[in-house]
Design an enzyme around this catalytic site. Structure first.
Site, short mmCIF file in Angstrom:
data_model
loop_
_atom_site.label_atom_id
_atom_site.label_comp_id
_atom_site.label_asym_id
_atom_site.label_seq_id
_atom_site.Cartn_x
_atom_site.Cartn_y
_atom_site.Cartn_z
N TYR A 218 69.39 -12.91 133.06
CA TYR A 218 70.82 -13.25 133.25
C TYR A 218 71.54 -13.30 131.90
CZ TYR A 218 74.66 -14.92 136.13
OH TYR A 218 75.85 -15.04 136.79
N LYS B 283 78.64 -18.31 132.16
CA LYS B 283 78.76 -19.24 133.30
C LYS B 283 78.74 -20.69 132.84
CE LYS B 283 78.99 -16.22 136.67
NZ LYS B 283 80.32 -15.84 137.19
N1 LIG Z 1 76.09 -11.67 143.63
C1 LIG Z 1 75.47 -12.74 143.23
O1 LIG Z 1 74.25 -12.87 143.38
C2 LIG Z 1 76.26 -13.86 142.58
C3 LIG Z 1 75.66 -15.14 142.50
C4 LIG Z 1 76.37 -16.17 141.90
C5 LIG Z 1 77.64 -15.93 141.38
N2 LIG Z 1 78.20 -14.68 141.49
C6 LIG Z 1 79.54 -14.49 140.93
O2 LIG Z 1 80.42 -14.13 141.97
C7 LIG Z 1 81.56 -13.49 141.39
C8 LIG Z 1 81.89 -12.24 142.20
O3 LIG Z 1 80.86 -11.29 142.07
P1 LIG Z 1 80.23 -10.50 143.30
O4 LIG Z 1 78.77 -10.78 143.26
O5 LIG Z 1 81.01 -10.73 144.52
O6 LIG Z 1 80.35 -8.98 142.80
P2 LIG Z 1 81.59 -7.96 142.86
O7 LIG Z 1 81.20 -6.84 141.96
O8 LIG Z 1 81.91 -7.63 144.26
O9 LIG Z 1 82.80 -8.80 142.25
C9 LIG Z 1 83.08 -8.85 140.86
C10 LIG Z 1 84.56 -8.57 140.72
O10 LIG Z 1 84.98 -8.71 139.35
C11 LIG Z 1 86.01 -7.76 139.18
N3 LIG Z 1 86.28 -7.53 137.75
C12 LIG Z 1 85.40 -7.18 136.78
N4 LIG Z 1 86.05 -7.02 135.60
C13 LIG Z 1 87.36 -7.29 135.85
C14 LIG Z 1 88.54 -7.29 135.06
N5 LIG Z 1 88.52 -6.99 133.74
N6 LIG Z 1 89.72 -7.62 135.65
C15 LIG Z 1 89.78 -7.92 136.96
N7 LIG Z 1 88.70 -7.92 137.77
C16 LIG Z 1 87.52 -7.61 137.22
C17 LIG Z 1 85.48 -6.51 139.89
O11 LIG Z 1 86.51 -5.57 140.12
C18 LIG Z 1 84.92 -7.13 141.15
O12 LIG Z 1 85.92 -7.18 142.15
C19 LIG Z 1 81.19 -13.22 139.94
O13 LIG Z 1 81.77 -14.21 139.12
C20 LIG Z 1 79.68 -13.34 139.94
O14 LIG Z 1 79.17 -13.70 138.67
C21 LIG Z 1 77.53 -13.66 142.08
#
Ligand SMILES: NC(=O)c1ccc[n+]([C@@H]2O[C@H](COP(=O)([O-])OP(=O)(O)OC[C@H]3O[C@@H](n4cnc5c(N)ncnc54)[C@H](O)[C@@H]3O)[C@@H](O)[C@H]2O)c1
Length: 275
Positions: free
Chosen positions: A163, A170
């Site tokens: 990570y 985070k």
């Molecule tokens: N998927 C997992 O296992 C998981 C677990 C815990 C936390 N998260 C967190 O959840 C959140 C959403 O991620 P996700 O897993 O749904 O994936 P995702 O790829 O669907 O979402 C990430 C989003 O960030 C946007 N993004 C990236 N750079 C950007 C920028 N410069 N300006 C505007 N938007 C931007 C992307 O367009 C995308 O919509 C993130 O913060 C991720 O760290 C994910």
């Protein structure tokens, strides 16, 4: 009457139907809320407008989806344009979802110590600072009792190999949630985070989700992984008036993984017979 009847807000960070932001948005729309969405801007040479199209496929035809506009969080002007659109459509907003993270792959994949200066800046700005920027610009249109939600991960609390630099982001994001909760508390505005277990998404793939899915299945107290729907429901709850009184909280939706102090039942897999 749905729980979100009369409520309106912004959901930032839907990329496709696997996005956590979409799982949360679906719950809100189903409960009568109205939502303005953003998508990552398309490159000018992408005639097919792929980013916009993927999100529009989801939001078009949804009764509560009020608008869809491009926004890159590295630009204050683009954030301001989204907020302005929300002001025109809604006047004030009752909820705001920030579900955005990014780090350059070469900096994410390598040892944290090797992260480049520029990679660190980009990762921090996109994944942590953006929450402050969005909330600051949205502040004039936040309704009393408005709720802000972001998405975080356990890798900001403890070392999760792989990570890497995103864990550092985070940890910062988690601290931002708490300080913002203090700042905005007197106005009645709440700020919380969901710390989600691994889910297959675009961002998740980049952050090594496949390996984590196996680990959670064997180590979490519930002996399984979480679902998109579970995060969606918990997110909607934190954004609703059902959770008034909760702020600055990092709510783990991870089948309990974070409470473990040893590999637990995972040990059963590595123990030799007779041990
Ligand atoms: N998927 C997992 O296992 C998981 C677990 C815990 C936390 N998260 C967190 O959840 C959140 C959403 O991620 P996700 O897993 O749904 O994936 P995702 O790829 O669907 O979402 C990430 C989003 O960030 C946007 N993004 C990236 N750079 C950007 C920028 N410069 N300006 C505007 N938007 C931007 C992307 O367009 C995308 O919509 C993130 O913060 C991720 O760290 C994910």
């Amino acid at each position: 009457m749905g729980r979100f009847a009369g409520a309106k807000g912004l959901v930032l960070g839907v990329a496709n139907d696997h996005s956590i932001a979409w799982a949360i948005a679906k719950e809100i729309l189903a409960d009568g809320g109205r939502i303005g969405f953003s998508h990552l801007p398309d490159r000018p040479d992408d005639e097919r407008q792929r980013n916009r199209r993927r999100v529009a496929q989801l939001t078009d035809g949804e009764a509560g989806a009020a608008f869809l506009v491009p926004m890159d969080v590295s630009s204050d002007d683009q954030i301001a344009a989204v907020i302005d659109r929300a002001r025109q459509e809604f006047g004030t907003i009752d909820f705001l979802v920030h579900s955005i993270a990014y780090a350059p792959m070469e900096d994410l994949k390598g040892p944290t110590t090797d992260c480049s200066r520029e990679g660190f800046r980009i990762a921090m700005e996109t994944s942590a600072y953006s929450l402050l920027a969005v909330a600051r610009l949205a502040r004039p249109i936040l309704a009393p009792d408005a709720s802000i939600l972001t998405l975080t991960y356990f890798g900001g609390e403890k070392v999760v190999p792989g990570y890497n630099i995103m864990g550092v982001c985070k940890a910062t994001l988690d601290a931002c949630v708490k300080y913002m909760a203090f700042d905005l508390g007197p106005a009645g505005v709440r700020v919380n985070a969901i710390s989600a277990g691994p889910l297959r998404t675009l961002a998740g793939r980049g952050a090594g989700v496949e390996e984590m899915l196996g680990l959670y299945e064997h180590m979490s107290p519930m002996g399984r992984n979480i679902t998109h729907e579970e995060v969606g429901k918990a997110g909607a709850w934190l954004l609703s008036k059902d959770s008034l009184g909760i702020t600055g909280e990092i709510l783990h939706v991870d089948a309990g993984y974070n409470i473990m102090g040893s590999p637990g039942r995972l040990l059963n897999l590595v123990r030799k017979p007779g041990e």
